[in-house]
Scaffold this motif. Structure first.
Motif, PDB file in Angstrom:
ATOM      1  N   LEU A  10       0.852  -1.301   0.192  1.00  0.00           N
ATOM      2  CA  LEU A  10      -0.124   0.111   0.156  1.00  0.00           C
ATOM      3  C   LEU A  10       1.115   0.880  -0.140  1.00  0.00           C
ATOM      4  O   LEU A  10       0.123   2.008  -0.917  1.00  0.00           O
ATOM      5  CB  LEU A  10      -0.961   0.005   1.211  1.00  0.00           C
ATOM      6  CG  LEU A  10      -2.227   0.948   1.315  1.00  0.00           C
ATOM      7  CD1 LEU A  10      -3.334   1.101   0.276  1.00  0.00           C
ATOM      8  CD2 LEU A  10      -2.615   1.409   2.578  1.00  0.00           C
ATOM      9  N   ALA A  11       1.863   1.138   0.986  1.00  0.00           N
ATOM     10  CA  ALA A  11       2.532   2.107   1.114  1.00  0.00           C
ATOM     11  C   ALA A  11       3.301   2.546  -0.544  1.00  0.00           C
ATOM     12  O   ALA A  11       4.021   3.820  -1.077  1.00  0.00           O
ATOM     13  CB  ALA A  11       3.824   2.147   1.975  1.00  0.00           C
ATOM     14  N   ALA A  12       3.550   1.629  -0.882  1.00  0.00           N
ATOM     15  CA  ALA A  12       4.393   1.440  -2.206  1.00  0.00           C
ATOM     16  C   ALA A  12       3.177   1.773  -3.943  1.00  0.00           C
ATOM     17  O   ALA A  12       3.697   2.542  -4.616  1.00  0.00           O
ATOM     18  CB  ALA A  12       4.695   0.607  -3.148  1.00  0.00           C
ATOM     19  N   ARG A  13       2.361   2.081  -3.198  1.00  0.00           N
ATOM     20  CA  ARG A  13       1.014   2.659  -4.107  1.00  0.00           C
ATOM     21  C   ARG A  13       1.502   1.729  -5.412  1.00  0.00           C
ATOM     22  O   ARG A  13       0.507   1.769  -6.531  1.00  0.00           O
ATOM     23  CB  ARG A  13       1.020   4.024  -4.296  1.00  0.00           C
ATOM     24  CG  ARG A  13       1.159   5.204  -3.950  1.00  0.00           C
ATOM     25  CD  ARG A  13       1.345   6.302  -3.979  1.00  0.00           C
ATOM     26  NE  ARG A  13       0.616   6.191  -4.740  1.00  0.00           N
ATOM     27  CZ  ARG A  13      -0.083   7.721  -4.975  1.00  0.00           C
ATOM     28  NH1 ARG A  13       0.994   8.829  -5.531  1.00  0.00           N
ATOM     29  NH2 ARG A  13      -0.492   8.505  -5.840  1.00  0.00           N
ATOM     30  N   GLU A  14       1.479  -0.235  -4.608  1.00  0.00           N
ATOM     31  CA  GLU A  14       1.435  -0.716  -5.692  1.00  0.00           C
ATOM     32  C   GLU A  14      -0.129  -0.752  -6.629  1.00  0.00           C
ATOM     33  O   GLU A  14      -1.364  -1.161  -5.092  1.00  0.00           O
ATOM     34  CB  GLU A  14       1.739  -2.135  -5.938  1.00  0.00           C
ATOM     35  CG  GLU A  14       3.315  -1.760  -6.196  1.00  0.00           C
ATOM     36  CD  GLU A  14       4.449  -2.677  -5.699  1.00  0.00           C
ATOM     37  OE1 GLU A  14       3.778  -4.534  -4.918  1.00  0.00           O
ATOM     38  OE2 GLU A  14       5.569  -2.969  -5.812  1.00  0.00           O
ATOM     39  N   TYR A  78       3.804   4.030 -11.612  1.00  0.00           N
ATOM     40  CA  TYR A  78       4.708   3.854 -12.967  1.00  0.00           C
ATOM     41  C   TYR A  78       4.287   5.685 -12.739  1.00  0.00           C
ATOM     42  O   TYR A  78       6.002   6.495 -12.736  1.00  0.00           O
ATOM     43  CB  TYR A  78       4.459   3.502 -13.783  1.00  0.00           C
ATOM     44  CG  TYR A  78       4.362   2.026 -14.270  1.00  0.00           C
ATOM     45  CD1 TYR A  78       5.753   2.243 -14.438  1.00  0.00           C
ATOM     46  CD2 TYR A  78       3.764   1.176 -14.393  1.00  0.00           C
ATOM     47  CE1 TYR A  78       6.469   0.101 -14.324  1.00  0.00           C
ATOM     48  CE2 TYR A  78       4.310  -0.197 -15.107  1.00  0.00           C
ATOM     49  CZ  TYR A  78       5.676  -0.571 -13.993  1.00  0.00           C
ATOM     50  OH  TYR A  78       5.942  -1.852 -15.036  1.00  0.00           O
ATOM     51  N   ARG A  79       3.546   6.556 -12.601  1.00  0.00           N
ATOM     52  CA  ARG A  79       3.008   7.632 -12.251  1.00  0.00           C
ATOM     53  C   ARG A  79       3.939   8.439 -10.854  1.00  0.00           C
ATOM     54  O   ARG A  79       4.887   9.066 -11.462  1.00  0.00           O
ATOM     55  CB  ARG A  79       1.772   7.932 -12.553  1.00  0.00           C
ATOM     56  CG  ARG A  79       1.553   9.324 -12.565  1.00  0.00           C
ATOM     57  CD  ARG A  79       0.018  10.082 -12.340  1.00  0.00           C
ATOM     58  NE  ARG A  79      -0.105  10.166 -13.500  1.00  0.00           N
ATOM     59  CZ  ARG A  79      -2.014   9.298 -13.678  1.00  0.00           C
ATOM     60  NH1 ARG A  79      -2.173   9.493 -13.166  1.00  0.00           N
ATOM     61  NH2 ARG A  79      -1.808   9.565 -14.734  1.00  0.00           N
ATOM     62  N   GLY A  80       3.816   7.836 -10.209  1.00  0.00           N
ATOM     63  CA  GLY A  80       4.615   8.473  -9.277  1.00  0.00           C
ATOM     64  C   GLY A  80       5.966   8.211  -9.189  1.00  0.00           C
ATOM     65  O   GLY A  80       7.361   9.250  -8.562  1.00  0.00           O
ATOM     66  N   GLN A  81       6.601   6.964 -10.112  1.00  0.00           N
ATOM     67  CA  GLN A  81       7.982   6.998 -10.718  1.00  0.00           C
ATOM     68  C   GLN A  81       9.069   7.487 -11.127  1.00  0.00           C
ATOM     69  O   GLN A  81       9.571   8.459 -10.956  1.00  0.00           O
ATOM     70  CB  GLN A  81       8.016   5.537 -10.777  1.00  0.00           C
ATOM     71  CG  GLN A  81       8.452   4.058  -9.301  1.00  0.00           C
ATOM     72  CD  GLN A  81       8.058   3.210 -10.028  1.00  0.00           C
ATOM     73  OE1 GLN A  81       8.713   2.556 -11.890  1.00  0.00           O
ATOM     74  NE2 GLN A  81       8.507   2.544  -9.519  1.00  0.00           N
ATOM     75  N   ASP A  82       7.548   7.945 -12.309  1.00  0.00           N
ATOM     76  CA  ASP A  82       8.202   9.415 -12.841  1.00  0.00           C
ATOM     77  C   ASP A  82       8.229  10.753 -12.526  1.00  0.00           C
ATOM     78  O   ASP A  82       9.203  11.422 -12.693  1.00  0.00           O
ATOM     79  CB  ASP A  82       7.115   8.988 -14.510  1.00  0.00           C
ATOM     80  CG  ASP A  82       7.081   7.981 -14.879  1.00  0.00           C
ATOM     81  OD1 ASP A  82       8.446   7.155 -15.388  1.00  0.00           O
ATOM     82  OD2 ASP A  82       5.888   7.413 -16.213  1.00  0.00           O
ATOM     83  N   GLU A  83       7.010  10.657 -11.756  1.00  0.00           N
ATOM     84  CA  GLU A  83       7.288  12.215 -11.243  1.00  0.00           C
ATOM     85  C   GLU A  83       8.507  11.989 -10.568  1.00  0.00           C
ATOM     86  O   GLU A  83       9.445  13.289 -10.251  1.00  0.00           O
ATOM     87  CB  GLU A  83       6.230  12.450 -10.382  1.00  0.00           C
ATOM     88  CG  GLU A  83       4.663  12.850 -11.432  1.00  0.00           C
ATOM     89  CD  GLU A  83       3.532  12.390 -10.402  1.00  0.00           C
ATOM     90  OE1 GLU A  83       3.289  12.265  -9.313  1.00  0.00           O
ATOM     91  OE2 GLU A  83       2.147  12.499 -11.542  1.00  0.00           O
ATOM     92  N   ALA A  84       8.839  11.432  -9.593  1.00  0.00           N
ATOM     93  CA  ALA A  84       9.846  11.039  -8.756  1.00  0.00           C
ATOM     94  C   ALA A  84      11.257  11.846  -9.316  1.00  0.00           C
ATOM     95  O   ALA A  84      12.067  12.498  -8.869  1.00  0.00           O
ATOM     96  CB  ALA A  84       9.412   9.864  -7.850  1.00  0.00           C
ATOM     97  N   ARG A  85      11.600  11.017 -10.580  1.00  0.00           N
ATOM     98  CA  ARG A  85      13.291  10.560 -11.816  1.00  0.00           C
ATOM     99  C   ARG A  85      12.451  12.286 -12.299  1.00  0.00           C
ATOM    100  O   ARG A  85      13.360  12.784 -12.413  1.00  0.00           O
ATOM    101  CB  ARG A  85      12.009   9.543 -12.713  1.00  0.00           C
ATOM    102  CG  ARG A  85      13.586   9.297 -13.607  1.00  0.00           C
ATOM    103  CD  ARG A  85      13.701   8.774 -14.372  1.00  0.00           C
ATOM    104  NE  ARG A  85      12.459   9.200 -15.924  1.00  0.00           N
ATOM    105  CZ  ARG A  85      11.418   8.480 -15.658  1.00  0.00           C
ATOM    106  NH1 ARG A  85      11.258   7.008 -15.237  1.00  0.00           N
ATOM    107  NH2 ARG A  85      10.782   8.851 -16.911  1.00  0.00           N
TER     108      ARG A  85
END
Length: 97
Positions: A10-14, A78-85
């Protein structure tokens, strides 16, 4: 100790999907991880071996098909990973001289 818990998932928003392996069905359903935490507790494992015994396909049961194993698909945020990147990478500036 489980390799990965429901709270970590849940924390990883998977996103977690459960899939029926019967060739006549192949139903896929998105699971509500917060509801699973309410039912099983935050420290319950979220890996296949931790969840497989808890689920069966209701459509196959209603149709009278033999029970087949279910499997799980985890989809990362993926959206959260892209935003962080993209926040870490400085944006280029193009100055006109």
């Amino acid at each position: 100790m489980p390799q990965k818990t429901l709270a970590e998932t849940l924390a990883a928003r998977e996103t977690l999907h459960i899939n029926c392996s019967h060739p006549m069905c192949c139903k896929s359903t998105r699971l509500d991880i917060a509801a699973l935490i309410d039912r099983l507790g935050p420290d319950h494992g979220s890996m296949h071996q931790d969840l497989v015994g808890l689920f069966g396909c209701s459509d196959c049961k209603a149709a009278g098909r033999d029970r087949r194993p279910v499997f799980f698909t985890f989809v990362p945020d993926y959206r959260g990973q892209d935003e962080a990147r993209t926040k870490r990478v400085p944006k280029p500036t193009f100055d006109r001289a």
